[in-house]
Design a protein around this motif. Structure first.
Motif, PDB file in Angstrom:
ATOM      1  N   PRO A  21      30.248 -28.664  49.729  1.00  0.00           N
ATOM      2  CA  PRO A  21      29.768 -27.335  49.318  1.00  0.00           C
ATOM      3  C   PRO A  21      29.804 -27.187  47.800  1.00  0.00           C
ATOM      4  CG  PRO A  21      31.306 -27.159  51.148  1.00  0.00           C
ATOM      5  CD  PRO A  21      31.370 -28.575  50.694  1.00  0.00           C
ATOM      6  N   LEU A  22      28.794 -26.542  47.246  1.00  0.00           N
ATOM      7  CA  LEU A  22      28.751 -26.335  45.804  1.00  0.00           C
ATOM      8  C   LEU A  22      30.002 -25.618  45.307  1.00  0.00           C
ATOM      9  CD1 LEU A  22      25.034 -25.326  45.160  1.00  0.00           C
ATOM     10  CD2 LEU A  22      26.183 -27.417  44.428  1.00  0.00           C
ATOM     11  N   GLU A  23      30.547 -24.713  46.129  1.00  0.00           N
ATOM     12  CA  GLU A  23      31.745 -23.992  45.728  1.00  0.00           C
ATOM     13  C   GLU A  23      32.901 -24.941  45.428  1.00  0.00           C
ATOM     14  OE1 GLU A  23      29.861 -23.263  48.253  1.00  0.00           O
ATOM     15  OE2 GLU A  23      29.386 -21.119  48.311  1.00  0.00           O
ATOM     16  N   ARG A  24      32.977 -26.029  46.194  1.00  0.00           N
ATOM     17  CA  ARG A  24      34.063 -26.990  45.976  1.00  0.00           C
ATOM     18  C   ARG A  24      33.803 -27.863  44.749  1.00  0.00           C
ATOM     19  NH1 ARG A  24      35.292 -29.041  52.185  1.00  0.00           N
ATOM     20  NH2 ARG A  24      35.528 -26.948  53.083  1.00  0.00           N
ATOM     21  N   MET A  25      32.563 -27.854  44.269  1.00  0.00           N
ATOM     22  CA  MET A  25      32.241 -28.545  43.021  1.00  0.00           C
ATOM     23  C   MET A  25      32.320 -27.583  41.837  1.00  0.00           C
ATOM     24  SD  MET A  25      28.983 -30.776  44.410  1.00  0.00           S
ATOM     25  CE  MET A  25      28.777 -31.664  42.863  1.00  0.00           C
ATOM     26  N   MET A  26      32.781 -26.338  42.125  1.00  0.00           N
ATOM     27  CA  MET A  26      32.970 -25.295  41.107  1.00  0.00           C
ATOM     28  C   MET A  26      31.639 -24.769  40.584  1.00  0.00           C
ATOM     29  SD  MET A  26      36.234 -26.939  39.085  1.00  0.00           S
ATOM     30  CE  MET A  26      36.297 -25.577  37.922  1.00  0.00           C
ATOM     31  N   PHE A  27      30.621 -24.743  41.451  1.00  0.00           N
ATOM     32  CA  PHE A  27      29.330 -24.171  41.093  1.00  0.00           C
ATOM     33  C   PHE A  27      28.906 -23.173  42.157  1.00  0.00           C
ATOM     34  CE2 PHE A  27      29.072 -28.006  38.515  1.00  0.00           C
ATOM     35  CZ  PHE A  27      28.498 -27.531  37.343  1.00  0.00           C
ATOM     36  N   TYR A  78      25.532 -21.914  38.227  1.00  0.00           N
ATOM     37  CA  TYR A  78      26.439 -21.536  37.145  1.00  0.00           C
ATOM     38  C   TYR A  78      27.862 -21.906  37.547  1.00  0.00           C
ATOM     39  CZ  TYR A  78      28.133 -17.452  39.767  1.00  0.00           C
ATOM     40  OH  TYR A  78      28.697 -16.636  40.713  1.00  0.00           O
ATOM     41  N   SER A  79      28.696 -22.086  36.526  1.00  0.00           N
ATOM     42  CA  SER A  79      30.107 -22.352  36.732  1.00  0.00           C
ATOM     43  C   SER A  79      30.897 -21.508  35.748  1.00  0.00           C
ATOM     44  CB  SER A  79      30.424 -23.839  36.523  1.00  0.00           C
ATOM     45  OG  SER A  79      31.814 -24.100  36.691  1.00  0.00           O
ATOM     46  N   ILE A  80      31.978 -20.907  36.209  1.00  0.00           N
ATOM     47  CA  ILE A  80      32.834 -20.112  35.338  1.00  0.00           C
ATOM     48  C   ILE A  80      34.276 -20.584  35.498  1.00  0.00           C
ATOM     49  CG2 ILE A  80      31.348 -18.075  35.349  1.00  0.00           C
ATOM     50  CD1 ILE A  80      33.140 -16.843  37.466  1.00  0.00           C
ATOM     51  N   GLY A  81      35.096 -20.311  34.484  1.00  0.00           N
ATOM     52  CA  GLY A  81      36.500 -20.701  34.528  1.00  0.00           C
ATOM     53  C   GLY A  81      37.009 -21.045  33.154  1.00  0.00           C
ATOM     54  N   THR A  82      38.100 -21.783  33.096  1.00  0.00           N
ATOM     55  CA  THR A  82      38.613 -22.255  31.819  1.00  0.00           C
ATOM     56  C   THR A  82      37.728 -23.385  31.307  1.00  0.00           C
ATOM     57  OG1 THR A  82      40.044 -23.940  32.807  1.00  0.00           O
ATOM     58  CG2 THR A  82      40.939 -21.698  32.608  1.00  0.00           C
ATOM     59  N   GLU A  83      37.904 -23.749  30.037  1.00  0.00           N
ATOM     60  CA  GLU A  83      37.118 -24.850  29.472  1.00  0.00           C
ATOM     61  C   GLU A  83      37.347 -26.131  30.254  1.00  0.00           C
ATOM     62  OE1 GLU A  83      36.793 -25.539  25.320  1.00  0.00           O
ATOM     63  OE2 GLU A  83      37.245 -23.459  24.788  1.00  0.00           O
ATOM     64  N   ASP A  84      38.600 -26.407  30.625  1.00  0.00           N
ATOM     65  CA  ASP A  84      38.900 -27.622  31.374  1.00  0.00           C
ATOM     66  C   ASP A  84      38.196 -27.613  32.732  1.00  0.00           C
ATOM     67  OD1 ASP A  84      40.454 -28.595  29.339  1.00  0.00           O
ATOM     68  OD2 ASP A  84      42.372 -27.990  30.241  1.00  0.00           O
ATOM     69  N   ASP A  85      38.181 -26.447  33.394  1.00  0.00           N
ATOM     70  CA  ASP A  85      37.509 -26.339  34.696  1.00  0.00           C
ATOM     71  C   ASP A  85      36.017 -26.609  34.564  1.00  0.00           C
ATOM     72  OD1 ASP A  85      39.869 -25.680  35.954  1.00  0.00           O
ATOM     73  OD2 ASP A  85      39.540 -23.517  35.799  1.00  0.00           O
ATOM     74  N   ILE A  86      35.409 -25.988  33.550  1.00  0.00           N
ATOM     75  CA  ILE A  86      33.965 -26.130  33.379  1.00  0.00           C
ATOM     76  C   ILE A  86      33.598 -27.564  33.009  1.00  0.00           C
ATOM     77  CG2 ILE A  86      31.990 -25.409  31.982  1.00  0.00           C
ATOM     78  CD1 ILE A  86      33.314 -22.637  31.814  1.00  0.00           C
ATOM     79  N   ALA A  88      35.254 -30.252  33.830  1.00  0.00           N
ATOM     80  CA  ALA A  88      35.425 -31.061  35.042  1.00  0.00           C
ATOM     81  C   ALA A  88      34.236 -30.888  35.977  1.00  0.00           C
ATOM     82  CB  ALA A  88      36.727 -30.680  35.741  1.00  0.00           C
ATOM     83  N   ALA A  89      33.756 -29.637  36.106  1.00  0.00           N
ATOM     84  CA  ALA A  89      32.589 -29.383  36.958  1.00  0.00           C
ATOM     85  C   ALA A  89      31.358 -30.086  36.407  1.00  0.00           C
ATOM     86  CB  ALA A  89      32.352 -27.875  37.060  1.00  0.00           C
ATOM     87  N   LYS A  90      31.172 -30.035  35.085  1.00  0.00           N
ATOM     88  CA  LYS A  90      30.034 -30.717  34.471  1.00  0.00           C
ATOM     89  C   LYS A  90      30.058 -32.210  34.772  1.00  0.00           C
ATOM     90  CE  LYS A  90      28.913 -27.871  30.401  1.00  0.00           C
ATOM     91  NZ  LYS A  90      28.799 -27.921  28.924  1.00  0.00           N
ATOM     92  N   GLN A  91      31.223 -32.821  34.606  1.00  0.00           N
ATOM     93  CA  GLN A  91      31.322 -34.266  34.825  1.00  0.00           C
ATOM     94  C   GLN A  91      31.007 -34.635  36.269  1.00  0.00           C
ATOM     95  OE1 GLN A  91      34.799 -36.259  32.982  1.00  0.00           O
ATOM     96  NE2 GLN A  91      35.201 -34.295  31.978  1.00  0.00           N
ATOM     97  N   ARG A  92      31.477 -33.824  37.195  1.00  0.00           N
ATOM     98  CA  ARG A  92      31.245 -34.120  38.610  1.00  0.00           C
ATOM     99  C   ARG A  92      29.762 -34.029  38.958  1.00  0.00           C
ATOM    100  NH1 ARG A  92      34.758 -31.823  43.725  1.00  0.00           N
ATOM    101  NH2 ARG A  92      33.794 -33.187  45.304  1.00  0.00           N
ATOM    102  N   LEU A  93      29.096 -32.998  38.434  1.00  0.00           N
ATOM    103  CA  LEU A  93      27.674 -32.843  38.728  1.00  0.00           C
ATOM    104  C   LEU A  93      26.842 -33.885  37.996  1.00  0.00           C
ATOM    105  CD1 LEU A  93      25.567 -31.157  40.231  1.00  0.00           C
ATOM    106  CD2 LEU A  93      25.431 -29.664  38.233  1.00  0.00           C
TER     107      LEU A  93
END
Length: 260
Positions: A21-27, A78-86, A88-93
């Motif tokens: 699920p996209l939610e688990r990828m932080m998107f 879109y992804s929201i959160g701390t810089e580290d979270d965002i 990490a989400a970018k790298q995964r996608l």
């Protein structure tokens, strides 16, 4: 009572990339949502002097339908959160960019499959910190939904099976020859047959992949060839009559294809 019933309903997360699920990828889907382009038929026509209209030279599948081109599916995320979270989400996608992925959601009868393209990142900053990012991804997908694999046990002689979906699909055969058989044969009701012969008795299992992208016949894992007059025929949506000869047992597996 109504609230209790609602609590028993399964939670469906959607859409999903590669079954995640996209939610688990932080998107999540942004207000732009998702767009599924129309699928276009691969039609070929030719003008001919002395003939009204144009000559239709379109190649068609066994149902008479024109073959389809790929379709683009666009997701605005879109992804929201701390810089580290965002980050990490970018790298995964980004790891999926350029790869073949599956895309599915809700109660679709299957998944789309295609190559993922990644658009530009649109970062949002507040107080000197990265707080959100937006991106558009596009999946150049096969036109049909690909259903989960189904397997049907067959018997020697005539078999009637019902195939799901609304487009022809390519089966995988698993055949166990009858004792002493030198020929095994599978036929449909439309004049197509798939035959393998040997000068000696065939022993062991025969596996036949009919998909045009991975077509092969193996006996005990060894690559072999069918007879020259054989057809790697598809299964048609709805009822199929299959006649098997020279076998002790068999099964056919397929993934239904659905055009919506």
């Amino acid at each position: 009572m109504l609230c209790q019933r609602r609590m028993l309903l399964p939670h469906i997360e959607s859409p999903m990339l590669n079954n995640v699920p996209l939610e688990r990828m932080m998107f999540s889907l942004s207000s732009g949502g998702m767009t599924i382009d129309a699928v276009e038929s691969s039609v070929s026509v030719q003008d001919m002097p002395g003939r009204d209209g144009r000559l239709d030279l379109t190649l068609t599948d066994p149902t008479g339908a024109a073959y389809m081109g790929n379709r683009d599916i666009t997701l605005n995320l879109y992804s929201i959160g701390t810089e580290d979270d965002i980050l990490a989400a970018k790298q995964r996608l980004t790891a999926l960019s350029g790869t073949m992925v599956t895309l599915s959601w809700r109660g679709l009868p299957g998944h789309y499959r295609g190559r993922l393209g990644l658009g530009a990142w649109n970062d949002k900053w507040a107080g000197g910190h990265l707080v959100a990012t937006l991106v558009t991804i596009t999946v150049n997908a096969y036109p049909y939904l690909i259903g989960r694999k189904l397997s049907i046990t067959l018997q020697p002689g005539v078999n009637t099976i019902r195939v799901k979906g609304n487009r022809p699909c390519w089966p995988i055969w698993t055949l166990t020859p009858a004792s002493g058989a030198k020929t095994v044969d599978a036929q449909d009701a439309h004049g197509h047959k798939l035959t393998f012969t040997s000068v000696t008795a065939i022993t062991g299992d025969i596996t036949i992949e009919t998909d045009p992208d991975s077509r092969e016949l193996r006996v005990n894992g060894n690559l072999m060839t069918p007879t020259l007059d054989s057809d790697y025929f598809p299964l048609l949506p709805g009822a199929n009559t299959l006649t098997l000869a020279g076998i002790a047992s068999a099964s056919v597996a397929y993934q239904p294809l659905t055009l919506i």
